[in-house]
Design an enzyme around this catalytic site. Structure first.
Site, PDB file in Angstrom:
ATOM      1  N   LYS A   1       0.985  -1.258   0.062  1.00 48.31           N
ATOM      2  CA  LYS A   1      -0.029   0.045   0.099  1.00 48.31           C
ATOM      3  C   LYS A   1       0.869   1.459  -0.039  1.00 48.31           C
ATOM      4  O   LYS A   1       1.662   1.373   0.895  1.00 48.31           O
ATOM      5  CB  LYS A   1      -0.844  -0.109   1.196  1.00 48.31           C
ATOM      6  CG  LYS A   1      -2.039   1.083   1.233  1.00 48.31           C
ATOM      7  CD  LYS A   1      -2.820   1.424   2.461  1.00 48.31           C
ATOM      8  CE  LYS A   1      -2.141   2.286   3.411  1.00 48.31           C
ATOM      9  NZ  LYS A   1      -1.853   3.588   2.712  1.00 48.31           N
TER      10      LYS A   1
ATOM     11  N   GLU B   1      10.441  14.575  16.118  1.00 50.33           N
ATOM     12  CA  GLU B   1      10.401  14.323  14.613  1.00 50.33           C
ATOM     13  C   GLU B   1       9.649  15.470  13.828  1.00 50.33           C
ATOM     14  O   GLU B   1       8.588  15.508  14.012  1.00 50.33           O
ATOM     15  CB  GLU B   1      10.307  13.001  14.098  1.00 50.33           C
ATOM     16  CG  GLU B   1      10.624  13.043  12.662  1.00 50.33           C
ATOM     17  CD  GLU B   1      10.480  11.460  12.118  1.00 50.33           C
ATOM     18  OE1 GLU B   1       9.469  10.956  12.328  1.00 50.33           O
ATOM     19  OE2 GLU B   1      11.604  11.166  11.441  1.00 50.33           O
TER      20      GLU B   1
END
Ligand code: ADP
Length: 528
Positions: free
Chosen positions: A204, A417
């Site tokens: 995917k 992050e």
């Protein structure tokens, strides 16, 4: 439930299926053709009932396509075909598989400009960068083909004089979920070792950047080199990912993406209805870069700028925390600032552009939010830190190279992050200080160390907690070298052995003598 639909005058080159949970009349093909299909078992699949995602080009935010969010019924179909194909593909011999992998590499190289353009337009990265990604993707198929050819069964002598063979066999059908930062390359990093091992895949792409992988699957299908169903691309977002994770027909998962989703992937794989499944997790990072005073400062500035600003900082291993030795700190910051301010932003197909827009509006807002909060927390903004509001850049999701100093090591910007072109630069006084700062993170994906001192290179490459360490460089990644992190950055690597299971065969060397004569001695058993 799945009705094949044929189109005589359709530009679609494949058999087409349309999924209709309740049989409904198919309304027309033009709308359908705006939608990029799933490619399952060598056919295009569309689904009419599920929700769709719009696909954008991030330099203008124009809609360039649409994909279906495949529901679990379509995911089931893909897994079923992958299982059928596994029976064929897993039985091919390594020479045959290696040859096919090399053919795939050839297809990628031959279609470089189309694939690069799709990735550049859809992700926003400059064309030259996307071309490097395409080359790297092809190389992965070539390198894993070679690795497969080098692999041998292992024969081990047992203490009883017999021999056991350890054979590498394919894990089975793998479920692979990839992110949007390197759409084609991440697919290649996962598909190449899986296919080399003899696995088949249901993969995917990220909902934001599905186009290049769909096209690659079409090209491979057109070339007719793999058994149908060896690669099945399913489109969609979170729900489709969850359907793949809960499908009992998958033998192993590989996921690259955020740490947050990685935890869900690990939990769902562990509670898969057909038993706990193994997972490869390549997750986030907050990679440190340690610059010592003896390093070549010019090289360190250029290398660190590359390490944080390449691909607009949308890189899991980006060196988003730079620590510089006191003696050269001021000089480093001013040189990095000057360098960053010269980076040309623009659309993927403009000349000399070195940095494109972030992948989405949402990502632009997210990145800017981090910077705003950091400044509010007391960080100093050295350069960048704004959303362009004028000229051509205002239309896209641009964000300029951004440098922050005076950052508290415990603060959000030092710990989380950002996944954008935002770097913090702090000073250190000693080697111990540098290591302590570097390791003060939940993550452990990558690290870079800038020094000419060989002893220090050795000491620090052991002391810094990272799956990938670079000395006097940042970001080089090669198909030959396993990639992945430690700590919160995940576990497992997309390498050949990760898609194989060891199966052992013990052959007793004396067929006439029982190996274990333990319970009854036949000489003492009296026959009546
Ligand atoms: P990012 O934050 O970089 O977008 P994500 O971890 O959210 O990264 O997404 C990476 C990939 O995981 C994408 O293909 C996305 O569609 C998929 N994904 C997101 N959420 C889930 C989920 N809950 N289960 C399975 N796949 C998911």
């Amino acid at each position: 439930m799945i009705h094949p639909v044929s189109f005589s005058a359709s530009p679609v080159k494949f058999p087409v299926s349309i999924h209709t949970p309740e049989p409904t009349h198919f309304a027309g093909k033009s709308k359908q053709l705006d939608t990029s299909p799933s490619v399952i078992n060598g056919s295009h699949y569309y689904t009419r009932t599920a929700k769709t995602f719009r696909v954008f080009r991030p330099d203008t935010n124009a809609v360039i396509g649409r994909i279906n969010a495949c529901p679990s019924e379509i995911v089931n179909v893909a897994v079923r075909y992958a299982r059928d194909a596994f029976r064929v593909w897993s039985q091919t011999n390594p020479h045959e598989r290696a040859a096919k992998l090399k053919q795939i590499a050839g297809i990628i190289r031959n279609n470089k400009s189309e694939l690069a353009r799709l990735d550049a337009m859809n992700n926003g990265k400059p064309l030259a960068e996307a071309e490097m990604d395409v080359d790297d993707s092809a190389r992965h198929f070539e390198v894993f083909a070679e690795q497969l050819l080098q692999q041998r069964d292992q024969r081990v002598k047992m203490p009883d004089g017999s021999e056991t063979t350890i054979r590498k066999t394919p894990v089975g059908v793998v479920g692979q979920i990839i992110p949007w930062n390197y759409p084609l390359m991440m697919a290649a990093w996962k598909l190449a070792p899986a296919l080399a091992a003899g696995c088949t895949s249901v993969i995917k792409p990220a909902e934001q950047t599905p186009l290049s992988l769909i096209r690659l699957a079409e090209l491979i299908t057109e070339a007719n080199i793999l058994p149908k169903g060896t690669i099945n691309v399913i489109t969609g977002g979170k729900e489709t990912g969850l359907a793949l994770l809960s499908n009992p027909g998958i033998d192993k998962y590989s996921f690259t993406g955020s740490t947050q989703v990685g935890k869900i992937v690990a939990q769902m794989a562990a509670s898969n209805p057909s038993g706990p499944k193994d997972v490869i997790l390549e997750l986030g990072g907050k990679s440190p870069s340690l610059v010592f005073a003896d390093a070549n400062l010019e090289a360190a500035v250029k290398g660190n700028a590359f390490g944080i600003f390449i691909n607009k900082g949308e890189v899991c291993s980006a060196n988003s925390r730079i620590y510089v030795e006191d003696a050269v700190y001021d000089q480093f910051v001013s040189r990095l600032k000057a360098y960053a301010e010269n980076i040309k932003l623009g659309a993927y197909d403009e000349t000399d552009v070195k940095m494109g827009p972030l992948v989405s509006k949402e990502q632009q807002k997210r990145v800017h939010g981090f910077v705003e909060r950091a400044v509010k927390d007391g960080a100093t903004l050295v350069t960048g830190g704004y959303i362009p509001t004028e000229g051509k850049l205002a239309k896209g999701n641009y964000y300029p190279p951004t440098i922050l100093t005076n950052v508290d090591p415990r603060s959000e910007i030092a710990q989380q992050e950002v996944f954008g072109p935002v770097v913090i630069v702090s000073r250190f006084k000693s080697e111990e200080d540098a290591v302590r700062l570097a390791n003060n993170s939940q993550y452990g994906l990558a690290a870079s160390i800038w020094t000419k001192d060989g002893d220090r290179q050795r000491r620090l490459s052991q002391a810094v907690e990272a799956g990938v360490t670079w000395v006097n460089a940042s970001q080089p990644a090669y198909a030959e070298i396993p990639w992945g992190g430690v700590k919160g950055s995940g576990y497992g690597k997309d390498k050949l052995e990760s898609y194989q299971v060891d199966r052992t065969v013990y052959i007793h060397n004396d067929a006439d003598t029982p190996l274990f004569d333990w319970f009854v001695n036949p000489d003492t058993v009296k026959t009546v």
